[in-house]
Design a protein around this motif. Sequence first.
Motif, short mmCIF file in Angstrom:
data_model
loop_
_atom_site.label_atom_id
_atom_site.label_comp_id
_atom_site.label_asym_id
_atom_site.label_seq_id
_atom_site.Cartn_x
_atom_site.Cartn_y
_atom_site.Cartn_z
N LYS A 1 -16.80 -6.65 -68.46
CA LYS A 1 -17.09 -6.16 -67.15
C LYS A 1 -15.84 -5.32 -66.57
O LYS A 1 -16.18 -4.43 -65.71
CB LYS A 1 -16.96 -7.71 -66.22
CG LYS A 1 -15.69 -8.40 -66.18
CD LYS A 1 -15.94 -9.63 -65.73
CE LYS A 1 -14.52 -10.36 -65.66
NZ LYS A 1 -14.16 -10.87 -67.08
N ILE A 2 -14.60 -5.57 -66.98
CA ILE A 2 -13.58 -4.82 -66.81
C ILE A 2 -13.64 -3.39 -67.17
O ILE A 2 -13.42 -2.35 -66.75
CB ILE A 2 -12.18 -5.48 -67.16
CG1 ILE A 2 -11.93 -6.80 -66.51
CG2 ILE A 2 -11.15 -4.55 -66.49
CD1 ILE A 2 -10.87 -7.70 -66.90
N VAL A 3 -13.90 -3.24 -68.53
CA VAL A 3 -14.10 -2.29 -69.42
C VAL A 3 -15.21 -1.25 -68.83
O VAL A 3 -14.99 0.17 -68.76
CB VAL A 3 -14.38 -2.20 -70.96
CG1 VAL A 3 -14.81 -1.17 -71.50
CG2 VAL A 3 -13.43 -3.05 -71.60
N HIS A 4 -16.28 -1.88 -68.29
CA HIS A 4 -17.42 -1.12 -67.80
C HIS A 4 -17.30 -0.72 -66.49
O HIS A 4 -17.60 0.52 -66.09
CB HIS A 4 -18.83 -2.00 -67.81
CG HIS A 4 -19.06 -2.23 -69.26
ND1 HIS A 4 -19.97 -3.04 -69.67
CD2 HIS A 4 -18.51 -1.70 -70.71
CE1 HIS A 4 -20.01 -3.35 -71.04
NE2 HIS A 4 -19.25 -2.41 -71.77
N PHE A 5 -16.83 -1.53 -65.54
CA PHE A 5 -16.71 -1.26 -64.24
C PHE A 5 -15.38 -1.30 -63.60
O PHE A 5 -15.38 -1.21 -62.10
CB PHE A 5 -17.60 -2.49 -63.51
CG PHE A 5 -19.10 -2.35 -63.82
CD1 PHE A 5 -19.81 -1.33 -62.95
CD2 PHE A 5 -19.91 -2.76 -64.91
CE1 PHE A 5 -21.33 -1.00 -63.34
CE2 PHE A 5 -21.06 -2.53 -65.25
CZ PHE A 5 -21.92 -1.83 -64.20
N ASN B 1 -11.95 -0.42 -61.90
CA ASN B 1 -11.12 1.05 -61.66
C ASN B 1 -9.88 1.13 -62.52
O ASN B 1 -9.37 0.15 -63.17
CB ASN B 1 -11.21 1.05 -60.26
CG ASN B 1 -10.24 -0.06 -59.55
OD1 ASN B 1 -9.27 -0.68 -60.18
ND2 ASN B 1 -10.56 -0.33 -58.59
N ASP B 2 -9.12 2.20 -62.21
CA ASP B 2 -7.97 2.54 -63.14
C ASP B 2 -6.90 1.50 -62.63
O ASP B 2 -6.32 0.88 -63.52
CB ASP B 2 -7.43 3.85 -62.57
CG ASP B 2 -8.08 4.99 -63.30
OD1 ASP B 2 -9.00 4.71 -64.31
OD2 ASP B 2 -8.10 6.29 -62.71
N GLU B 3 -6.82 0.88 -61.37
CA GLU B 3 -5.82 -0.10 -61.05
C GLU B 3 -6.14 -1.32 -61.70
O GLU B 3 -5.26 -1.97 -62.21
CB GLU B 3 -5.58 -0.22 -59.55
CG GLU B 3 -4.66 -1.05 -59.15
CD GLU B 3 -3.24 -0.61 -59.72
OE1 GLU B 3 -2.26 -1.36 -59.91
OE2 GLU B 3 -2.95 0.69 -59.64
N THR C 1 -4.10 -3.34 -64.71
CA THR C 1 -3.34 -4.75 -64.43
C THR C 1 -3.81 -5.60 -65.27
O THR C 1 -3.07 -6.53 -65.75
CB THR C 1 -3.77 -4.99 -62.97
OG1 THR C 1 -3.37 -4.20 -61.81
CG2 THR C 1 -3.45 -6.61 -62.62
N TRP C 2 -5.12 -5.76 -65.63
CA TRP C 2 -5.50 -6.84 -66.47
C TRP C 2 -5.79 -6.67 -67.96
O TRP C 2 -5.64 -7.68 -68.91
CB TRP C 2 -6.90 -7.27 -65.74
CG TRP C 2 -6.69 -7.84 -64.29
CD1 TRP C 2 -7.19 -7.33 -63.39
CD2 TRP C 2 -6.11 -8.93 -63.91
NE1 TRP C 2 -6.86 -7.91 -62.39
CE2 TRP C 2 -6.16 -9.10 -62.86
CE3 TRP C 2 -5.50 -9.95 -64.86
CZ2 TRP C 2 -5.79 -10.03 -61.81
CZ3 TRP C 2 -5.10 -11.05 -64.17
CH2 TRP C 2 -5.04 -11.10 -62.74
N GLY D 1 -16.49 -2.46 -59.28
CA GLY D 1 -17.29 -1.46 -58.55
C GLY D 1 -17.77 -1.54 -56.97
O GLY D 1 -16.91 -2.13 -56.29
N ALA D 2 -18.95 -1.07 -56.65
CA ALA D 2 -19.19 -1.28 -55.26
C ALA D 2 -20.16 -2.58 -54.91
O ALA D 2 -20.50 -3.08 -56.04
CB ALA D 2 -20.04 -0.08 -55.10
#
Length: 427
Positions: free
Chosen positions: A97-101, A103-105, A109-110, A224-225
Amino acid sequence: MGSYFTGELHHQLREDVRGFAEREVRPRVAAMEATRTVQHELSRLIARQGWIGATVAREYGGMGVGHLAKTIIIEELSRVSGAMGAMVQASQLGVAKIVHFGNDEQKKTWLPAVAAGECLPTIAVTEPESGGHVLGMAASAVRDGDDYLLSGRKVYVGNSHVGDLHGVVVRTAPGSKGLTAFLVESERPGFSLGAERATMGLHGFSFGELRFDNCRVPAANRLGAEGDGLAVAYSSSVLYGRANLTAVSLGIHQALLEETTRFCEERQRYGKPLHALANIKLKLGQMQSRLMTARLAAYHAVSLLDQGASCDAELMNAKLVNVESALDSARSAMEIHAAAGLFTDRPIERFLRDAHHIFAPAGTSDVQLLRLAEVALGTAKGSWSERLAEFVRTDPTHSDPTRAERPGPSDAECQIAVPRQLRTAVM
């Protein structure tokens, strides 16, 4: 395709993970089975090897070795302990989920923390009332200034009781466009865990309940949004979940064959090894055939994923073939062992129990068949592997630092490399 199957990295990685599993995991299996408690310490030890970051880019401190390498990691751990293979697959699913959606920050961070083994991520979608029907979920998030307040329950969450960062999909509005995903740290007020529950298998792994009671989460933790939650859930399940669970089944399947072959060599009947009996030999041959076919399906699917090719159908099929064939081979193994397989001094009954745990997550076999029927009919909707190709594609020169210094394989090498690697893998 050859370069993805023949890299020296994959061979060395297999040896490294297998060696670790034999040294650090196998001696703990008996205690894991006896206590049936979540293995916090062992989970952290495995995470510190860096393997959770297999698909995390090197710029974020990850291995950047892609999905075939990730499959090998999970497979080799599952060969010794389905529970610890499941722990790694659930964490790597949480990476998706982090890789796909993200953001840069969020990535900055994670992802380095995940890659270093300092953070175990999860993904939480399923709910008590809606089950696998994602659009039926009722857990919600309400905007409150710069935060959201999350309320509801999630169940069957892999790594529930060892996870540090939960990727939670909840409802922010009605309909299919009303789902939104958030990153929720486990120490946030309003977050709690359900009690650990005894399970049939995968002893040492946790897949329990997360509870949210007006849990305050900053808007900066939204993935994401608003309305992207369905995409977060589906893409993670299709591109990571099915492949990861395939790898767990593959490792259990390998262990089943090895243990059953060993039993047939050691056990004597009528003055000869058990495998001298024709019906036993036929069952062993069938198990070997199933395993080889299952491994081909698994490796083919993830090698396509590494290349950024369209492969949603191949991932569905890989999960279907591996789960069903592992269960079939587990039954064959039990039939060969007969009464001896019913006692816990042998691991066959553990393999059988563990294999059943891989059936439902990321879609049961019926779900995979329904989706594959849509592929056959030309009615399948979209392709996550195409849509997110830039996030799943692995550059072989990045995944293997020595590759950039060597000439690539010839066309002839690529043509013969795949079967050679697969023959090596089943030994």
